[in-house]
Design a protein around this motif. Sequence first.
Motif, mmCIF file in Angstrom:
data_model
loop_
_atom_site.group_PDB
_atom_site.id
_atom_site.type_symbol
_atom_site.label_atom_id
_atom_site.label_comp_id
_atom_site.label_asym_id
_atom_site.label_seq_id
_atom_site.Cartn_x
_atom_site.Cartn_y
_atom_site.Cartn_z
ATOM 1 N N MET A 193 39.684 19.758 41.780
ATOM 2 C CA MET A 193 39.685 21.184 42.073
ATOM 3 C C MET A 193 38.456 21.818 41.428
ATOM 4 O O MET A 193 38.114 21.531 40.298
ATOM 5 C CB MET A 193 40.957 21.832 41.531
ATOM 6 N N GLU A 194 37.831 22.672 42.173
ATOM 7 C CA GLU A 194 36.663 23.387 41.664
ATOM 8 C C GLU A 194 37.097 24.371 40.585
ATOM 9 O O GLU A 194 38.161 24.982 40.666
ATOM 10 C CB GLU A 194 35.997 24.146 42.805
ATOM 11 N N LYS A 195 36.265 24.500 39.555
ATOM 12 C CA LYS A 195 36.575 25.461 38.495
ATOM 13 C C LYS A 195 36.231 26.869 38.941
ATOM 14 O O LYS A 195 35.141 27.128 39.438
ATOM 15 C CB LYS A 195 35.779 25.134 37.229
ATOM 16 N N GLY A 196 37.172 27.768 38.761
ATOM 17 C CA GLY A 196 36.925 29.167 39.071
ATOM 18 C C GLY A 196 36.178 29.839 37.944
ATOM 19 O O GLY A 196 36.142 29.351 36.810
ATOM 20 N N ARG A 197 35.562 30.939 38.258
ATOM 21 C CA ARG A 197 34.837 31.717 37.262
ATOM 22 C C ARG A 197 35.159 33.188 37.449
ATOM 23 O O ARG A 197 35.435 33.626 38.552
ATOM 24 C CB ARG A 197 33.328 31.505 37.409
ATOM 25 N N ALA A 198 35.121 33.910 36.362
ATOM 26 C CA ALA A 198 35.304 35.360 36.422
ATOM 27 C C ALA A 198 34.022 36.026 35.959
ATOM 28 O O ALA A 198 33.521 35.732 34.886
ATOM 29 C CB ALA A 198 36.469 35.802 35.550
ATOM 30 N N PHE A 199 33.503 36.885 36.802
ATOM 31 C CA PHE A 199 32.345 37.695 36.459
ATOM 32 C C PHE A 199 32.857 39.118 36.351
ATOM 33 O O PHE A 199 33.158 39.739 37.367
ATOM 34 C CB PHE A 199 31.272 37.593 37.545
ATOM 35 N N LEU A 200 33.003 39.611 35.140
ATOM 36 C CA LEU A 200 33.501 40.971 34.950
ATOM 37 C C LEU A 200 32.310 41.909 35.064
ATOM 38 O O LEU A 200 31.446 41.944 34.201
ATOM 39 C CB LEU A 200 34.254 41.086 33.624
ATOM 40 N N VAL A 201 32.273 42.622 36.157
ATOM 41 C CA VAL A 201 31.104 43.411 36.537
ATOM 42 C C VAL A 201 31.227 44.830 36.001
ATOM 43 O O VAL A 201 32.176 45.542 36.335
ATOM 44 C CB VAL A 201 30.960 43.427 38.074
ATOM 45 N N GLY A 202 30.267 45.239 35.195
ATOM 46 C CA GLY A 202 30.214 46.613 34.712
ATOM 47 C C GLY A 202 29.796 47.519 35.856
ATOM 48 O O GLY A 202 28.655 47.471 36.304
ATOM 49 N N ALA A 203 30.735 48.297 36.365
ATOM 50 C CA ALA A 203 30.474 49.125 37.543
ATOM 51 C C ALA A 203 29.827 50.455 37.202
ATOM 52 O O ALA A 203 29.541 51.250 38.081
ATOM 53 C CB ALA A 203 31.773 49.347 38.310
ATOM 54 N N GLY A 204 29.609 50.705 35.930
ATOM 55 C CA GLY A 204 28.917 51.922 35.526
ATOM 56 C C GLY A 204 29.742 53.181 35.734
ATOM 57 O O GLY A 204 30.947 53.129 35.916
ATOM 58 N N PRO A 205 29.058 54.321 35.742
ATOM 59 C CA PRO A 205 29.755 55.610 35.819
ATOM 60 C C PRO A 205 30.110 56.041 37.241
ATOM 61 O O PRO A 205 30.513 57.168 37.449
ATOM 62 C CB PRO A 205 28.741 56.562 35.191
ATOM 63 N N GLY A 206 29.959 55.168 38.218
ATOM 64 C CA GLY A 206 30.364 55.510 39.577
ATOM 65 C C GLY A 206 29.259 55.541 40.599
ATOM 66 O O GLY A 206 29.520 55.504 41.795
ATOM 67 N N ASP A 207 28.023 55.601 40.184
ATOM 68 C CA ASP A 207 26.894 55.617 41.101
ATOM 69 C C ASP A 207 26.571 54.176 41.499
ATOM 70 O O ASP A 207 26.218 53.355 40.652
ATOM 71 C CB ASP A 207 25.683 56.271 40.427
ATOM 72 N N VAL A 208 26.690 53.849 42.781
ATOM 73 C CA VAL A 208 26.462 52.490 43.269
ATOM 74 C C VAL A 208 25.065 51.995 42.900
ATOM 75 O O VAL A 208 24.868 50.809 42.656
ATOM 76 C CB VAL A 208 26.668 52.429 44.802
ATOM 77 N N GLN A 209 24.100 52.874 42.835
ATOM 78 C CA GLN A 209 22.726 52.462 42.541
ATOM 79 C C GLN A 209 22.523 52.045 41.088
ATOM 80 O O GLN A 209 21.481 51.506 40.745
ATOM 81 C CB GLN A 209 21.757 53.583 42.904
ATOM 82 N N LEU A 210 23.521 52.261 40.236
ATOM 83 C CA LEU A 210 23.373 51.907 38.830
ATOM 84 C C LEU A 210 23.943 50.536 38.487
ATOM 85 O O LEU A 210 23.838 50.104 37.347
ATOM 86 C CB LEU A 210 24.036 52.979 37.944
ATOM 87 N N LYS A 247 44.050 33.576 39.385
ATOM 88 C CA LYS A 247 43.052 33.374 40.444
ATOM 89 C C LYS A 247 41.917 32.476 39.962
ATOM 90 O O LYS A 247 41.433 31.612 40.696
ATOM 91 C CB LYS A 247 42.496 34.713 40.941
ATOM 92 N N VAL A 248 41.490 32.661 38.719
ATOM 93 C CA VAL A 248 40.438 31.810 38.155
ATOM 94 C C VAL A 248 40.952 30.374 38.031
ATOM 95 O O VAL A 248 40.257 29.416 38.370
ATOM 96 C CB VAL A 248 39.951 32.360 36.796
ATOM 97 N N LEU A 249 42.182 30.212 37.576
ATOM 98 C CA LEU A 249 42.754 28.876 37.427
ATOM 99 C C LEU A 249 42.967 28.188 38.776
ATOM 100 O O LEU A 249 43.007 26.964 38.849
ATOM 101 C CB LEU A 249 44.061 28.936 36.637
ATOM 102 N N GLU A 250 43.081 28.967 39.864
ATOM 103 C CA GLU A 250 43.161 28.411 41.215
ATOM 104 C C GLU A 250 41.802 27.917 41.693
ATOM 105 O O GLU A 250 41.695 27.343 42.771
ATOM 106 C CB GLU A 250 43.661 29.469 42.202
ATOM 107 N N GLY A 251 40.761 28.180 40.921
ATOM 108 C CA GLY A 251 39.418 27.763 41.310
ATOM 109 C C GLY A 251 38.635 28.826 42.039
ATOM 110 O O GLY A 251 37.581 28.557 42.602
ATOM 111 N N LYS A 252 39.116 30.062 42.030
ATOM 112 C CA LYS A 252 38.441 31.155 42.727
ATOM 113 C C LYS A 252 37.392 31.811 41.836
ATOM 114 O O LYS A 252 37.539 31.867 40.625
ATOM 115 C CB LYS A 252 39.456 32.239 43.125
#
Length: 112
Positions: free
Chosen positions: A1-18, A77-82
């Motif tokens: 099974m492929e190892k899943g990874r979690a990328f916790l993305v800092g979405a900033g203050p709400g502006d998509v361009q940031l 979800k990460v443990l499922e390999g996602k």
Amino acid sequence: MEKGRAFLVGAGPGDVQLITVKGLEAIKKAQVILYDRLANPKLLDYAPQDCELIYCGKLPDRHVLRQEMINDLLVSKVLEGKNCSPPQGRRSWRVWTCRRRSSSSGRQWAYL
């Protein structure tokens, strides 16, 4: 099974361009995105068409999912390999809870 990874993305203050370039790349490659009302919904437009989108929003006294359930869902979800990319608004502390719970399994975590 492929190892899943979690990328916790800092979405900033709400502006998509940031959002960072790395954060946007993680969203573009995600298989699962857990999101809430604090992240700009336009970020989801960058997710792959087959990406599983899971709303985990909270309002005072109205929780779609409690924090413990969100943590469990992300870890499972990460443990499922996602590859998961939950855009984070102000709740970046979630990374430490989830990371601690699954680090013994050798899964990869990154905060972008």
